[in-house]
Design an enzyme around this catalytic site. Sequence first.
Site, PDB file in Angstrom:
ATOM      1  N   PHE A 127     -39.995  44.314  31.117  1.00  0.00           N
ATOM      2  CA  PHE A 127     -39.299  43.828  29.928  1.00  0.00           C
ATOM      3  C   PHE A 127     -40.227  42.821  29.238  1.00  0.00           C
ATOM      4  CE2 PHE A 127     -36.165  41.339  27.597  1.00  0.00           C
ATOM      5  CZ  PHE A 127     -35.284  42.314  27.164  1.00  0.00           C
ATOM      6  N   TYR A 223     -25.266  37.819  30.394  1.00  0.00           N
ATOM      7  CA  TYR A 223     -24.507  38.504  29.336  1.00  0.00           C
ATOM      8  C   TYR A 223     -24.486  40.016  29.471  1.00  0.00           C
ATOM      9  CZ  TYR A 223     -29.240  38.476  27.294  1.00  0.00           C
ATOM     10  OH  TYR A 223     -30.588  38.603  27.093  1.00  0.00           O
ATOM     11  N   LYS A 224     -25.064  40.561  30.543  1.00  0.00           N
ATOM     12  CA  LYS A 224     -25.054  42.020  30.733  1.00  0.00           C
ATOM     13  C   LYS A 224     -23.852  42.380  31.610  1.00  0.00           C
ATOM     14  CE  LYS A 224     -29.898  42.227  29.587  1.00  0.00           C
ATOM     15  NZ  LYS A 224     -31.262  42.003  30.063  1.00  0.00           N
ATOM     16  N   ARG A 372     -30.482  55.220  25.676  1.00  0.00           N
ATOM     17  CA  ARG A 372     -30.081  54.536  26.903  1.00  0.00           C
ATOM     18  C   ARG A 372     -28.564  54.396  26.949  1.00  0.00           C
ATOM     19  NH1 ARG A 372     -32.058  48.462  28.308  1.00  0.00           N
ATOM     20  NH2 ARG A 372     -30.776  48.081  26.486  1.00  0.00           N
TER      21      ARG A 372
HETATM   22  C1  PLP Z   1     -32.045  41.176  29.407  1.00  0.00           C
HETATM   23  C2  PLP Z   1     -33.315  40.794  30.095  1.00  0.00           C
HETATM   24  C3  PLP Z   1     -33.900  39.558  29.858  1.00  0.00           C
HETATM   25  C4  PLP Z   1     -33.271  38.625  28.852  1.00  0.00           C
HETATM   26  O1  PLP Z   1     -33.949  37.461  28.674  1.00  0.00           O
HETATM   27  P1  PLP Z   1     -33.314  36.333  27.735  1.00  0.00           P
HETATM   28  O2  PLP Z   1     -34.163  35.174  27.994  1.00  0.00           O
HETATM   29  O3  PLP Z   1     -31.880  36.159  28.171  1.00  0.00           O
HETATM   30  O4  PLP Z   1     -33.346  36.830  26.343  1.00  0.00           O
HETATM   31  C5  PLP Z   1     -35.060  39.248  30.553  1.00  0.00           C
HETATM   32  N1  PLP Z   1     -35.617  40.110  31.426  1.00  0.00           N
HETATM   33  C6  PLP Z   1     -35.069  41.321  31.672  1.00  0.00           C
HETATM   34  C7  PLP Z   1     -35.698  42.238  32.658  1.00  0.00           C
HETATM   35  C8  PLP Z   1     -33.906  41.699  31.020  1.00  0.00           C
HETATM   36  O5  PLP Z   1     -33.369  42.880  31.236  1.00  0.00           O
END
Ligand code: PLP
Length: 413
Positions: A127, A223-224, A372
């Site tokens: 990510f 938040y997921k 997705r």
């Molecule tokens: C959703 C997600 C994030 C989110 O990072 P934020 O700092 O909350 O924006 C980070 N890493 C991964 C792997 C994710 O899936």
Amino acid sequence: MTEPTRAQLAARDAEDALSRFRERFALPASVIYLDGNSLGALPRATLGRLARVAGREWGEDLIAGWTTHDWMAMPLRLGDKIARLVGAGAGEVAVCDSTSVNLFKLLSAALSLRPERRVILSQDDNFPTDMYVAQRLVESLGGDHTLRLVPAAEVAGAIDDEVAVAMLSHVDYRSGRLHPMDRITAAAHARGALMLWDLSHSVGAMPIELAGCAADLAVGCGYKYLNGGPGAPAFAYVARPLQDEIRPALAGWMGHRAPFDFDGRYRPAAGIARLLVGTPPVLALAALEVGVDLLLEADLAELRRKSVALTELFIALADARLARYGFELASPRAPGERGSQVCLRHREGYPIVRALAARGVIGDFRPPDILRFGFAPLYIRYVDVWDAVAALAEVMETGAWREPEFRHRAAVT
Ligand SMILES: *Cc1c(COP(=O)(O)O)cnc(C)c1O
């Protein structure tokens, strides 16, 4: 597998041990929400909780609320709850900041625990925020450190005695691949490296055994699948034996041994509290707590069993009904190697996702060609999977995705 009928799936929903959780969420009736892996749904109880915390606790008690309602304790109290979802002990998880910021703190902490080693190892398609954080951390250290990126499947084999910390997403945000936490953590330890897991796409969708795998460090998203609301605080885990040794590069008064001494010199708090930086976001923590409490009511093994059943069903229906339109499965076929999402690949992925959303089926698109679909087992039904595939087949059959309005890129995809 012979294709089930919609009626058979409705019967399966009626027998499902988790089906009672769906009514605890405020989902619009006309929507099939397959994006809970990006932003979880709103628990009904969150509205009342926010009204209470804002209206009564803040509105009436003002600054006394910090003590009357124990707001100060929320980051660690909530951390102890999340610990139960990730197989950690009490006092091993803090809820604070964003996933990105927590990654920075834990990566810098890992480097300080292995001063003789100079490499952060990660997957090359991680990510992006995880990579940006690591890149800037390495650059800011003056040139002695490097970020080494290899394909995810090669991370375990690439850990050598230069690696201070290996960082991997437990479930890959794009492919949905689930990595074996026990085996990879053991590989890191065999070479003297620390292991940092990003649980953003697994926490709240399956049991996780951080302590059982002797994992050192972890972060995850609120938040997921935890349904904490847009921009909910994230969490950070540090295994107990490491806690009093770490020196994260980011410190603030909430991580001080005695914040209200207003001491001019930073002296880190004992234990996990030293990961705290600034003042706790009380409203956001209150909303997140409702989502976490809901998950704690569910049996996590049952949650995983349903998650696998939902993704298996989606793949079987997609094989039967969508392959003819040029879709390919982009997630692992073996359920043991898959998280709670399924990705399909299609050259026209973006307008197809948009046309589907116009029919109330919400998934998302990740470049270059990935559609997705996330299956949050607390609120997705078997019939939703059937209806989503039917809608997708219709979008293709009618050519609805060809409408020019679906080609225009929105700011958030
Ligand atoms: C959703 C997600 C994030 C989110 O990072 P934020 O700092 O909350 O924006 C980070 N890493 C991964 C792997 C994710 O899936």
